[in-house]
Design a protein around this motif. Structure first.
Motif, PDB file in Angstrom:
ATOM      1  N   TYR A  10      -3.045  -9.121   6.612  1.00 13.37           N
ATOM      2  CA  TYR A  10      -3.868  -7.786   7.041  1.00 13.37           C
ATOM      3  C   TYR A  10      -3.851  -6.784   5.763  1.00 13.37           C
ATOM      4  CZ  TYR A  10      -4.158  -3.155   8.840  1.00 13.37           C
ATOM      5  OH  TYR A  10      -4.504  -1.812   9.035  1.00 13.37           O
ATOM      6  N   PRO A  32      -4.821  -3.046   4.817  1.00 15.28           N
ATOM      7  CA  PRO A  32      -5.360  -1.753   5.675  1.00 15.28           C
ATOM      8  C   PRO A  32      -6.267  -1.290   4.962  1.00 15.28           C
ATOM      9  CG  PRO A  32      -2.792  -1.860   5.027  1.00 15.28           C
ATOM     10  CD  PRO A  32      -3.244  -3.010   4.317  1.00 15.28           C
ATOM     11  N   CYS A  43      -3.343   0.048  13.366  1.00 15.27           N
ATOM     12  CA  CYS A  43      -4.548  -0.638  12.570  1.00 15.27           C
ATOM     13  C   CYS A  43      -4.875  -2.136  12.956  1.00 15.27           C
ATOM     14  CB  CYS A  43      -4.607  -0.347  11.250  1.00 15.27           C
ATOM     15  SG  CYS A  43      -4.532   1.432  10.591  1.00 15.27           S
ATOM     16  N   GLU A  87      -9.979   3.871   7.435  1.00  9.70           N
ATOM     17  CA  GLU A  87      -9.541   2.798   8.333  1.00  9.70           C
ATOM     18  C   GLU A  87     -10.681   2.018   8.862  1.00  9.70           C
ATOM     19  OE1 GLU A  87      -7.367   4.678  11.702  1.00  9.70           O
ATOM     20  OE2 GLU A  87      -5.862   5.532  10.231  1.00  9.70           O
ATOM     21  N   ASP A 113     -10.582  -1.542   7.306  1.00 14.64           N
ATOM     22  CA  ASP A 113      -9.213  -2.534   7.629  1.00 14.64           C
ATOM     23  C   ASP A 113      -9.889  -3.937   7.576  1.00 14.64           C
ATOM     24  OD1 ASP A 113      -7.544  -0.745   8.225  1.00 14.64           O
ATOM     25  OD2 ASP A 113      -7.671  -0.904  10.623  1.00 14.64           O
TER      26      ASP A 113
END
Length: 444
Positions: A185, A187, A5, A194, A197
């Motif tokens: 980051y 997720p 990711c 996704e 992100d």
């Protein structure tokens, strides 16, 4: 999975993974986020900060973000929900929003809020995790009926919530003090997609801090005024105003009529207005810091600062700087024509109130537009379009008089302000936020 990711097209990560700030515990916290366990990630970030003598900026950033995500389950929000909104118990924020079969689980799958025939909507699917019964959520009057405590009793809890949110800003500040901190980051699987992100750098953290500051300012500002009435009076039984029934009126109409004489009419706690100003100052400082950091950053994040026009960014900085100065006294609005001075200090130094002789709202009916709505009995009826608007006299007295120099008679006479009226402003925000907003629109 997490590394994949992070290395995706949207993340913009092109450095070698394994910097000192990315400890195994931080990786573990990111894994918990990807598994929709925000509470566990929050506990890991707290553990890092409590155990390490010099915690990395990523730990403080992670704590701030997870604290914000878990805010609905905090003791301060619970006090408001249980004490003033009739909740039966505190909210389990992780179960309600992030876990499997929670709010985000269903929303990203396109499930509607209300039931559709034999198909359950989100409200029904998450009903067991809500602190209110299905019956309580079936209508505005039912929800607010019986909430008879004076709203003045809630202002102390609003202030307590605003105070507690200051710790989130403090953690962001600590993250930014780490010279090795570049980004964090989050997720997208935290929110069950996704496509969501997030790669947040120093500029994004400052924007997050600004958002928290603006919410705090709003809470302080609202809690400074007198609210000697209950939610039952305003939105529940509405007994005071329904003693004089009006043909064709519904809950919204009676609520506006009731609130008209009771909102922003008296300041009870002027010290909270000063707290609101302090929070606004911090919010504007963080916003300007975000733009500056974004313009100078070489690290690509979820907001594409590099795509924005630097000339317009400078115009925005000048405008925000003038607003910042106007909180304490007169300041010239850059790019105003004719040149105009704004002074917002009266909103915070003693506060502004609307004289009782002036109505806040007026009911405007458009007979050319017909809309369908439910009446108090739940029946669908057609009626002319109705809108409650702020009166010109109220706008002039509360928002304009003594604020702008030279003064203008109506809102239509307001000066033109280049940074607001120039379409390049929309182009700037479309350029930097467009890709992120497009992804969010695709998901939701």
């Amino acid at each position: 999975m997490i590394l994949g990711c992070m290395m995706g097209d949207d993340a913009g990560y092109d450095g070698e993974f394994g910097a000192d700030a990315e400890t195994s515990q931080i990786m573990e916290a990111q894994g918990e986020l990807a598994r929709h366990r925000v509470d566990q990630a929050q506990a890991i970030y707290n553990q890092i900060i409590s155990e390490q003598p010099n915690p990395p900026g990523q730990a403080f950033a992670g704590k701030a973000i997870t604290d914000l995500l878990m805010l609905p389950g905090s003791s301060e929000v619970s006090a408001l929900l249980i004490g003033h909104l009739g909740a039966a118990h505190p909210v389990d924020a992780n179960a309600l929003f992030y876990a499997d079969d929670g709010l985000f689980y269903w929303v990203v799958r396109g499930v509607s809020w209300e039931d559709q025939g034999s198909y359950k909507g989100v409200r029904s699917l998450i009903s067991a995790r809500l602190p209110w019964s299905q019956e309580q959520l079936s209508g505005t009057q039912i929800f607010f009926g019986g909430l008879s405590n004076s709203l003045n009793l809630a202002t102390a809890d609003l202030t307590q919530l605003a105070d507690s949110m200051g710790s989130i800003q403090l953690d962001i500040e600590r993250a930014l003090q780490d010279e090795y901190f570049d980004s964090i980051y989050i997720p997208g699987l935290t929110f069950h997609s996704e496509r969501l992100d997030l790669f947040l750098g120093r500029a994004e953290l400052q924007l997050l801090s600004a958002t928290v500051a603006w919410v705090r300012a709003g809470l302080y500002f609202l809690s400074a005024y007198d609210y000697d009435f209950s939610l039952d009076d305003a939105l529940g039984s509405q007994t005071p105003q329904r003693q004089d029934p009006q043909q064709g009126w519904g809950v919204e109409d009676y609520a506006h009529a009731f609130l008209d004489a009771r909102v922003l009419r008296q300041v009870d706690s002027p010290e909270r207005l000063l707290q609101a100003r302090e929070a606004l100052e911090g919010g504007l400082d963080s916003t300007m810091g975000a733009i500056r950091d974004g313009m100078s950053a070489s690290w690509q994040t979820s907001i594409r600062w590099d795509k924005g026009n630097p000339a317009h960014a400078e115009q925005i900085l000048g405008f925000l700087g003038a607003l910042r100065a106007s909180l304490a006294g007169p300041a010239v609005i850059p790019g105003s024509s004719p040149e105009t001075t704004i002074d917002l200090s009266s909103f915070f130094e003693g506060g502004r109130v609307l004289d009782g002789s002036i109505d806040w709202f007026e009911r405007v009916v458009d007979p050319e537009v017909i809309v369908s709505s439910q009446n108090d009995q739940g029946e669908w009826v057609e009626a002319e379009y109705v809108e409650w608007v702020i009166t010109e006299d109220a706008a002039q007295a509360f928002f304009l008089d003594g604020v702008f120099d030279p003064a203008f008679e109506t809102r239509a006479d307001a000066p033109t302000i280049e940074v607001i009226d120039d379409k390049s402003g929309d182009e700037y925000f479309d350029a930097i936020l467009g890709p992120l907003l497009d992804r969010m629109n695709e998901v939701f």
